[in-house]
Motif scaffolding. Structure first.
Motif: not given
Length: 348
Positions: A268-271, A251-259, A278-281
């Motif tokens: 539903p997503t829990v981060y 998630p640190f390196n590719y958080g935007a891609e995962i989101a 801000k990216t839909g979570g």
């Protein structure tokens, strides 16, 4: 809905990274130290009686968020009381500290300049300093458990170094939250990595506790960016009723891609970090500490004033923030919205 003023988590976030792994080392900027590029931004803290300052060296990668974060920290250090006539100078040392040989060279050259204290912004930096047998005081700022990482024998008796960790394992509490907010959910998809599964950031007995709550954890162990896109394609992903994304290397390196991938699904997503709202979570749960920089500054001042490093306990956040994405709430049914509203400490 109960509204509480937002905790400004990201005020301290740029100063830390998940330790041990690529790009997770954390803080420091740039300058000229021997052959190393060093940005020495001098700040005299206290009366400038002497032209021979005590150097506090902060070691990390060189990036704009790092430089901004260290600049903020300088203001917190500036207001501390320092005994003695010599001013304090905060130097930001930036290099590729993720590379073992480069990191050893950088730290060897730094030790030769005899700074008064070294701030280790990652587990790797702290371990390399210990391996070099330096007597210079070390203050670490990390996200994983320093005891499990082998840095200190305990959070109270810290030995040759001390510091601050953002590690407050909340996985079990997050599963309890999922059970309360989504009482019908049984299958929780966990976006994991080898690093997280090793346990340095994971709650003890996480899988056992989740099972006791009636939750079946379906682990999606990702090893590279290429595995993110296909993650939702299989039958296991279609069984997931809630996604949980703990904060580790992937998630640190590719958080935007995962989101982006998870936002394609209505599940539903829990981060474990608020920035992903801000990216839909939908929900984020994390420890917060608005006074973290003050804690670092006070500890460093105590060390420079002669307090033994091993007598200063490792500190960590004492508050938990449950943030909810207001824009994502309408997709939920009314009972779920009401349950979520009771749990939230802040809406974004």
């Amino acid at each position: 809905m109960r509204r509480v003023s937002a905790r400004q988590t990201q005020k301290v976030y740029p100063l830390v990274r998940t330790s041990r792994l690529s790009s997770l080392s954390t803080l420091v900027a740039s300058g000229l130290l021997g052959g190393i590029f060093l940005l020495s931004a001098r700040q005299d803290i206290g009366p400038a009686i002497s032209g021979n300052p005590l150097i506090v060296a902060w070691v990390d990668f060189d990036s704009e968020p790092v430089r901004q974060g260290v600049a903020r920290f300088r203001e917190h250090l500036k207001v501390q009381h320092f005994e003695g006539p010599r001013p304090i100078e905060l130097r930001l040392i930036g290099d590729n500290v993720d590379d073992p040989s480069r990191r050893t060279m950088v730290l060897t050259q730094l030790i030769a300049t005899k700074p008064a204290l070294i701030v280790a912004s990652s587990v790797n930096v702290a371990k390399t300093l210990l391996a070099l047998n330096t007597t210079i005081p070390i203050y670490f700022i990390i996200q994983s458990d320093p005891v499990l990482e082998g840095l200190v024998p305990s959070l109270v008796s810290t030995g040759a170094l001390t510091g601050y960790t953002f590690c407050v394992p909340l996985d079990v509490k997050i599963m309890e939250l999922i059970r309360r907010v989504f009482p019908d959910a049984k299958n929780v998809g966990v976006v994991a990595s080898d690093y997280w599964l090793e346990g340095s950031n994971m709650s003890q007995d996480f899988f056992t506790q989740a099972k006791a709550l009636g939750l079946e954890l379906k682990v999606f162990n990702l090893h590279s960016r290429d595995e993110i896109g296909p993650m939702l394609g299989g039958a296991r992903a279609r069984e997931v009723q809630v996604w949980y994304i703990p904060y580790a290397d992937i998630p640190f390196n590719y958080g935007a891609e995962i989101a982006e991938v998870l936002s394609r699904s209505p599940t539903p997503t829990v981060y474990a970090r608020r920035k992903f709202l801000k990216t839909g979570g939908l929900i984020s749960v994390q420890s917060v500490d608005e006074e973290a920089m003050d804690v670092w500054a006070r500890s460093i001042a105590n060390i420079l004033n002669g307090v033994p490093v091993g007598s200063i306990p490792v500190m960590r956040p004492k508050e938990i923030e449950i943030a909810v994405n207001s824009a994502a709430i309408p997709q939920l049914d009314r009972p779920t919205r009401e349950r979520l509203a009771r749990e939230a400490t802040v809406f974004e």
